[in-house]
Design an enzyme around this catalytic site. Sequence first.
Site, PDB file in Angstrom:
ATOM      1  N   GLU A   1      17.557  20.924  -7.969  1.00 37.51           N
ATOM      2  CA  GLU A   1      17.449  20.533  -9.381  1.00 37.51           C
ATOM      3  C   GLU A   1      16.032  20.022  -9.574  1.00 37.51           C
ATOM      4  O   GLU A   1      15.700  18.927  -9.127  1.00 37.51           O
ATOM      5  CB  GLU A   1      18.476  19.438  -9.712  1.00 37.51           C
ATOM      6  CG  GLU A   1      19.934  19.807  -9.469  1.00 37.51           C
ATOM      7  CD  GLU A   1      20.445  20.847 -10.456  1.00 37.51           C
ATOM      8  OE1 GLU A   1      19.757  21.143 -11.439  1.00 37.51           O
ATOM      9  OE2 GLU A   1      21.553  21.366 -10.224  1.00 37.51           O
TER      10      GLU A   1
ATOM     11  N   CYS B   1      13.884  14.754 -16.460  1.00 40.02           N
ATOM     12  CA  CYS B   1      13.599  16.179 -16.257  1.00 40.02           C
ATOM     13  C   CYS B   1      13.864  16.953 -17.538  1.00 40.02           C
ATOM     14  O   CYS B   1      13.305  18.019 -17.750  1.00 40.02           O
ATOM     15  CB  CYS B   1      14.448  16.714 -15.115  1.00 40.02           C
ATOM     16  SG  CYS B   1      16.169  16.249 -15.270  1.00 40.02           S
TER      17      CYS B   1
HETATM   18  P1  NDP Z   1       9.946  14.126  -5.493  1.00 40.80           P
HETATM   19  O1  NDP Z   1      10.056  15.579  -5.309  1.00 40.80           O
HETATM   20  O2  NDP Z   1       8.648  13.464  -5.177  1.00 40.80           O
HETATM   21  O3  NDP Z   1      11.043  13.350  -4.626  1.00 40.80           O
HETATM   22  C1  NDP Z   1      12.407  13.628  -4.734  1.00 40.80           C
HETATM   23  C2  NDP Z   1      13.113  13.128  -3.497  1.00 40.80           C
HETATM   24  O4  NDP Z   1      12.703  13.898  -2.376  1.00 40.80           O
HETATM   25  C3  NDP Z   1      12.777  11.684  -3.155  1.00 40.80           C
HETATM   26  O5  NDP Z   1      13.907  11.052  -2.608  1.00 40.80           O
HETATM   27  C4  NDP Z   1      11.711  11.856  -2.095  1.00 40.80           C
HETATM   28  O6  NDP Z   1      11.555  10.748  -1.278  1.00 40.80           O
HETATM   29  C5  NDP Z   1      12.264  13.041  -1.337  1.00 40.80           C
HETATM   30  N1  NDP Z   1      11.278  13.741  -0.504  1.00 40.80           N
HETATM   31  C6  NDP Z   1       9.928  13.663  -0.510  1.00 40.80           C
HETATM   32  N2  NDP Z   1       9.409  14.523   0.408  1.00 40.80           N
HETATM   33  C7  NDP Z   1      10.440  15.138   1.002  1.00 40.80           C
HETATM   34  C8  NDP Z   1      10.554  16.146   2.007  1.00 40.80           C
HETATM   35  N3  NDP Z   1       9.489  16.686   2.582  1.00 40.80           N
HETATM   36  N4  NDP Z   1      11.778  16.554   2.357  1.00 40.80           N
HETATM   37  C9  NDP Z   1      12.881  16.052   1.761  1.00 40.80           C
HETATM   38  N5  NDP Z   1      12.847  15.095   0.809  1.00 40.80           N
HETATM   39  C10 NDP Z   1      11.641  14.656   0.424  1.00 40.80           C
HETATM   40  O7  NDP Z   1      10.382  13.843  -6.984  1.00 40.80           O
HETATM   41  P2  NDP Z   1      10.331  12.471  -7.765  1.00 40.80           P
HETATM   42  O8  NDP Z   1      11.123  11.438  -7.036  1.00 40.80           O
HETATM   43  O9  NDP Z   1       8.916  12.186  -8.110  1.00 40.80           O
HETATM   44  O10 NDP Z   1      11.171  12.835  -9.078  1.00 40.80           O
HETATM   45  C11 NDP Z   1      10.603  13.378 -10.209  1.00 40.80           C
HETATM   46  C12 NDP Z   1      10.877  14.858 -10.285  1.00 40.80           C
HETATM   47  O11 NDP Z   1      12.269  15.098 -10.250  1.00 40.80           O
HETATM   48  C13 NDP Z   1      10.391  15.472 -11.583  1.00 40.80           C
HETATM   49  O12 NDP Z   1       9.764  16.697 -11.326  1.00 40.80           O
HETATM   50  C14 NDP Z   1      11.684  15.692 -12.353  1.00 40.80           C
HETATM   51  O13 NDP Z   1      11.604  16.713 -13.316  1.00 40.80           O
HETATM   52  C15 NDP Z   1      12.628  16.024 -11.257  1.00 40.80           C
HETATM   53  N6  NDP Z   1      13.991  15.790 -11.693  1.00 40.80           N
HETATM   54  C16 NDP Z   1      14.815  16.870 -11.883  1.00 40.80           C
HETATM   55  C17 NDP Z   1      16.090  16.689 -12.369  1.00 40.80           C
HETATM   56  C18 NDP Z   1      17.008  17.846 -12.574  1.00 40.80           C
HETATM   57  O14 NDP Z   1      18.211  17.609 -12.696  1.00 40.80           O
HETATM   58  N7  NDP Z   1      16.544  19.078 -12.624  1.00 40.80           N
HETATM   59  C19 NDP Z   1      16.591  15.350 -12.703  1.00 40.80           C
HETATM   60  C20 NDP Z   1      15.652  14.301 -12.445  1.00 40.80           C
HETATM   61  C21 NDP Z   1      14.413  14.532 -11.958  1.00 40.80           C
HETATM   62  P3  NDP Z   1      10.445   9.650  -1.640  1.00 40.80           P
HETATM   63  O15 NDP Z   1      10.619   9.284  -3.081  1.00 40.80           O
HETATM   64  O16 NDP Z   1      10.815   8.550  -0.758  1.00 40.80           O
HETATM   65  O17 NDP Z   1       9.121  10.279  -1.364  1.00 40.80           O
END
Ligand code: NDP
Length: 529
Positions: A247, A281
């Site tokens: 997502e 998002c």
């Molecule tokens: P990120 O992609 O930075 O992080 C998402 C999650 O992935 C966090 O828990 C993060 O940990 C973790 N993560 C980071 N690196 C890795 C890796 N290499 N492998 C596995 N997991 C990893 O997104 P954001 O937290 O910045 O969220 C914002 C984004 O999410 C926006 O693009 C938004 O549009 C999207 N989003 C989409 C939604 C949907 O339903 N389509 C709903 C809500 C948000 P950590 O934070 O600790 O780095």
Amino acid sequence: MATQTLDRTTTDATREIISYDPATGAEVGRAPIASAAEVARAVARAREAQAAWGALSFRARGRVVLRARELVLAELEEIAKLIAREAGKPVAEAIAMELVPTLDLMQFFARRTQRLLRPEKIDIGQYGLMGRSSRIVYRPLGVVGIISPWNFPWAIPVGEVVMALMAGNGVVLKPSELTPLVGLEIADVFKRAGVPEGLFSVVTGDGATGAALVEASVDKIMFTGSVATGKRVGVAAAERLMPCVLELGGKDPMLVLEDADVEAAARAAVWGAFANSGQACASVERCYVHERIAPGFSARVVELTQQLKQDAGTHAGADIGAMSSERQLQIVAAHVEDAVAHGARVLTGGQRTAGALAKGWFYEPTVLANVNHAMTIMREETFGPVLPLMTFKTEDEAIRLANDSIFGLTASVWTRDTGRGKALAEQIEAGTVMVNEVLYTHGIAQTPWGGMKQSGLGRTHGRAGLLELVAAQHIHVNRITLLPDLWWFNYTARAAALFRGLARRFTTGSVWPTSLLLPQMLRRWRERR
Ligand code: NDP
């Protein structure tokens, strides 16, 4: 406040995350950084506990979820305050956009999962006349890994945890490093509700912890986050042939047609763009308005925007809180600067909030005009309180502009003619298109959520989302075992002739042509006795 940059929230020396309030810079609390070995242990524990949990009735699982729901309801204010402190959003918004939807989702899946996953008989056509039947039964996957973002630190993971548990799975959740305490609160609520030991754990940490969860032997990853990280997760999952739901981001368009209710559309645009400081998002990231109503619409949007009260989320009456982090604020500022440098006009806002709020990560709610698709603000996800307005002349132009994006999460069409709205909706490339609504359908547990194009793969919520969390198993039964199948060995000349007949007649799907083969079938059976 400088200590709140992403690099500094984690300290290797202590192996813990320090969580800060983005509105004030005050420390909210600390959480451990789980190592890869700890993640693997959590997955192993969940797998061990899953067998018994998966064997429970839906009603028994539902009782645990409903107990968790009661705890959430009893502790609503405290949970909302924690969300507000860690994520920067107003308490009222945490209740409206995070807790209300999850309370509803909890009751829905606790009560309806059994019906949504009941076995299904498949019509197998003429094979049915041969004494055979087919059913689909839904089995738990095993252990589901959930990786969630910071923008809805409660609603996104809780929804997926509930669905995964109701489907009979064990769960390991990795919350964002910006909101680990909300993640731990989720674990605590479910533990007190009576989820069996080990079945559900929360592993706090950073990106490496998330990567470790993908590497651990879970059966599926439900990932919500950015496109960049989503692609990394998708590649890592593919290496293990492990399914994943992604997502991802959005650049959601809002189309305001010339026959729209201007007041309703203006109010919706302001809420859709600025709720959660635009960090959703499904936020309205691009607004296209018919040129005939554009002057009145934009004047009203600016007026409503200027009435919004920006303040720390924990202060009563705040409409817009802080952004989650300095990094996010810098992205927003860079997008606005780029737009202005290329000719955009700032109708209101346009800078980091000054005065008493300057110590937090606040950005003024901003409305831009004179934008075009060459600007970053119309192409990349801004994820902040910015509403760029652009005009169009015809429906075709509006659809072309809406679809001119690598993203396809949600969109909205505003018109008094709902028939026209629905027809246009079907031309927009997005997982959800709303007519006279914005942003909120993630809050409807019954409806599927997910994107087209680079907004992701797979679905969450609704029956489609539940089906992502189970293995569909086909059970096929033959009740007539007296006679060997016609197509088994040996391939005699008579058999070959019958097979040619099957190709011509049986495959029409109609009984009458097939019945003409009966004499040949009888001879074939006799031949094999
Ligand atoms: P990120 O992609 O930075 O992080 C998402 C999650 O992935 C966090 O828990 C993060 O940990 C973790 N993560 C980071 N690196 C890795 C890796 N290499 N492998 C596995 N997991 C990893 O997104 P954001 O937290 O910045 O969220 C914002 C984004 O999410 C926006 O693009 C938004 O549009 C999207 N989003 C989409 C939604 C949907 O339903 N389509 C709903 C809500 C948000 P950590 O934070 O600790 O780095």
